[in-house]
Design a protein around this motif. Structure first.
Motif, short mmCIF file in Angstrom:
data_model
loop_
_atom_site.label_atom_id
_atom_site.label_comp_id
_atom_site.label_asym_id
_atom_site.label_seq_id
_atom_site.Cartn_x
_atom_site.Cartn_y
_atom_site.Cartn_z
N GLY A 58 0.76 -1.25 0.00
CA GLY A 58 0.00 0.00 0.00
C GLY A 58 0.79 1.29 0.00
O GLY A 58 0.21 2.37 0.18
N GLN A 59 2.11 1.24 -0.28
CA GLN A 59 2.92 2.47 -0.24
C GLN A 59 2.38 3.53 -1.21
O GLN A 59 2.20 4.69 -0.82
CB GLN A 59 4.39 2.15 -0.58
CG GLN A 59 5.19 1.57 0.57
CD GLN A 59 5.06 0.07 0.70
OE1 GLN A 59 4.11 -0.53 0.21
NE2 GLN A 59 5.99 -0.55 1.39
N ALA A 71 -10.37 5.20 -3.11
CA ALA A 71 -9.16 4.60 -3.69
C ALA A 71 -9.20 3.09 -3.43
O ALA A 71 -9.56 2.65 -2.35
CB ALA A 71 -7.92 5.21 -3.06
N VAL A 72 -8.81 2.34 -4.45
CA VAL A 72 -8.79 0.88 -4.31
C VAL A 72 -7.40 0.38 -4.69
O VAL A 72 -6.88 0.73 -5.75
CB VAL A 72 -9.81 0.19 -5.26
CG1 VAL A 72 -9.90 -1.31 -4.95
CG2 VAL A 72 -11.17 0.84 -5.14
N GLY A 73 -6.82 -0.42 -3.82
CA GLY A 73 -5.55 -1.07 -4.12
C GLY A 73 -5.84 -2.50 -4.54
O GLY A 73 -6.62 -3.19 -3.90
N ILE A 74 -5.22 -2.91 -5.64
CA ILE A 74 -5.48 -4.26 -6.18
C ILE A 74 -4.16 -5.01 -6.30
O ILE A 74 -3.16 -4.45 -6.77
CB ILE A 74 -6.16 -4.11 -7.56
CG1 ILE A 74 -7.63 -3.74 -7.33
CG2 ILE A 74 -6.07 -5.39 -8.38
CD1 ILE A 74 -8.31 -3.22 -8.53
N MET A 80 0.30 -9.75 0.72
CA MET A 80 0.64 -8.32 0.60
C MET A 80 -0.60 -7.50 0.96
O MET A 80 -0.51 -6.48 1.66
CB MET A 80 1.10 -7.99 -0.83
CG MET A 80 2.40 -8.66 -1.25
SD MET A 80 3.86 -8.07 -0.37
CE MET A 80 4.49 -6.83 -1.47
N LEU A 81 -1.77 -7.95 0.51
CA LEU A 81 -3.00 -7.21 0.78
C LEU A 81 -3.33 -7.20 2.27
O LEU A 81 -3.82 -6.20 2.81
CB LEU A 81 -4.17 -7.81 -0.01
CG LEU A 81 -4.11 -7.57 -1.52
CD1 LEU A 81 -5.20 -8.37 -2.23
CD2 LEU A 81 -4.27 -6.08 -1.85
N GLN A 87 -2.12 -1.73 7.60
CA GLN A 87 -1.45 -0.41 7.65
C GLN A 87 -2.40 0.73 7.29
O GLN A 87 -2.08 1.89 7.52
CB GLN A 87 -0.29 -0.35 6.63
CG GLN A 87 0.77 -1.40 6.78
CD GLN A 87 1.43 -1.33 8.12
OE1 GLN A 87 1.75 -0.24 8.60
NE2 GLN A 87 1.61 -2.47 8.78
N ASN A 88 -3.53 0.40 6.69
CA ASN A 88 -4.39 1.42 6.10
C ASN A 88 -4.93 2.41 7.15
O ASN A 88 -5.54 2.01 8.13
CB ASN A 88 -5.56 0.73 5.38
CG ASN A 88 -6.44 1.72 4.65
OD1 ASN A 88 -6.05 2.87 4.42
ND2 ASN A 88 -7.62 1.28 4.28
N VAL A 89 -4.71 3.70 6.93
CA VAL A 89 -5.21 4.71 7.87
C VAL A 89 -6.36 5.52 7.26
O VAL A 89 -6.85 6.45 7.89
CB VAL A 89 -4.08 5.69 8.29
CG1 VAL A 89 -3.02 4.99 9.11
CG2 VAL A 89 -3.44 6.38 7.08
#
Ligand SMILES: C[S@@+](CC[C@H](N)C(=O)[O-])C[C@H]1O[C@@H](n2cnc3c(N)ncnc32)[C@H](O)[C@@H]1O
Length: 299
Positions: A58-59, A71-74, A80-81, A87-89
């Protein structure tokens, strides 16, 4: 599809030792998006939707998140997810398992698609086809990457000689990486700073930016950790562990240590720098890596 970041072990070191990107990186990308929408750079805007492909821990997702409502991280790697979620704030950031070649998002839904330190792993034509489908008509794509650290220089060395010893450590770092087990095609994209990827993108509204440098202030512990988070170093250990298992030998950390290229780096640098008695966390280092960013509109 290439998958080198699937294990819990690499996700644990990745989240701990991989640096996040500077504000300047975010500015280069967001200003490109603004220019394409006819918005002045100094105007503060919150865009609708970001998709960060191959988000890892997620950097980059976190770097760009403040500029978007959602926002979506894939990523293909569940491990890793898992770290990214921990870590997600941000309340407006979510993570989802999926591949660059089959992005789990609807057509015309993203203002920006980013990919950081990962474009070299993709099936590029399939990724571009998916990016084209998912981006809004005025959406942009940013493919970001950096070289392996080009400078690893001790800050205060007993006896001085920082520059020469820095060159020694930087060369040794690269040597250890290349003695590992890596995908030659993928690494060649990084070695040529994505210039071949840039050429292969069929758009005449694209830009290539290699003006930025990533600066680090690390300890030796962090440099060694960074090396452990690189697939080529990690893959050697996975292969060795498999070989021992096939022989019926119980695999322990101690057993694998002699094959760990990051440990070799640590030992050889400490000897060369004459810091064997100093804890790794007290050996201070300055580091640098070159950034390169591909920006595309009208994909
Ligand atoms: C070096 S990490 C980069 C992580 C993060 N974007 C960053 O900037 O640090 C590469 C990531 O790409 C992911 N990956 C590799 N191939 C992929 C693919 N085809 N689709 C989605 N993710 C992929 C890996 O699982 C890994 O998390």
């Amino acid at each position: 599809m290439l998958r080198f970041y699937e294990s819990k072990k690499i996700a644990d070191v990745y989240v701990k030792y991989r640096p996040t990107y500077s504000k300047e990186v975010a500015n280069v990308v967001v200003n490109f998006l603004k220019r394409n929408r006819g918005i002045a750079e100094e105007t503060a805007v919150v865009f609708d939707r970001l998709i960060d492909v191959a988000s890892g821990t997620g950097q980059a997702t976190g770097l760009f998140a403040p500029f978007f409502k959602r926002a979506v991280g894939i990523d293909v790697s569940a491990e890793m997810l898992k770290q990214a979620q921990q870590q997600n704030v941000f309340r407006h950031v979510t993570y989802k398992q999926g591949a660059a070649e089959k992005i789990p998002a609807s057509d015309n839904s993203a203002d920006l698609i980013t990919s950081a330190e990962s474009g070299h792993w993709f099936d590029l034509p399939k990724f571009l086809q998916e990016a084209r489908r998912v981006l809004k008509h005025d959406g942009c794509l940013a493919i970001i990457c950096s070289t392996f650290p080009t400078v690893i220089e001790p800050l205060e060395l007993p006896g001085g000689n920082e520059y020469v010893m820095g060159k020694y450590a930087s060369d040794l770092f690269t040597k250890c990486l290349l003695e590992g087990k890596y995908d030659v095609v993928a690494y060649n994209h990084v070695f040529n700073k994505y210039k071949d990827i840039y050429k292969a993108i069929p758009s005449n509204t694209k830009e290539y930016n290699d003006d930025l440098t990533l600066h680090f202030q690390w300890t030796l512990e962090e440099v060694v950790g960074h090396l452990k988070s690189v697939d080529s170093v990690h893959n050697v250990l996975i292969q060795k562990a498999k070989e021992f298992e096939e022989l019926g030998v119980e695999v322990t950390e101690e057993l694998l240590k002699p094959f760990d290229l990051s440990e070799r780096f640590r030992g050889e640098v400490k000897a060369a720098w004459n810091v064997e008695e100093i804890p790794d966390s007290e050996v201070l280092i300055r580091g640098e890596a070159d950034m390169f960013i591909i920006l595309v509109s009208n994909l």
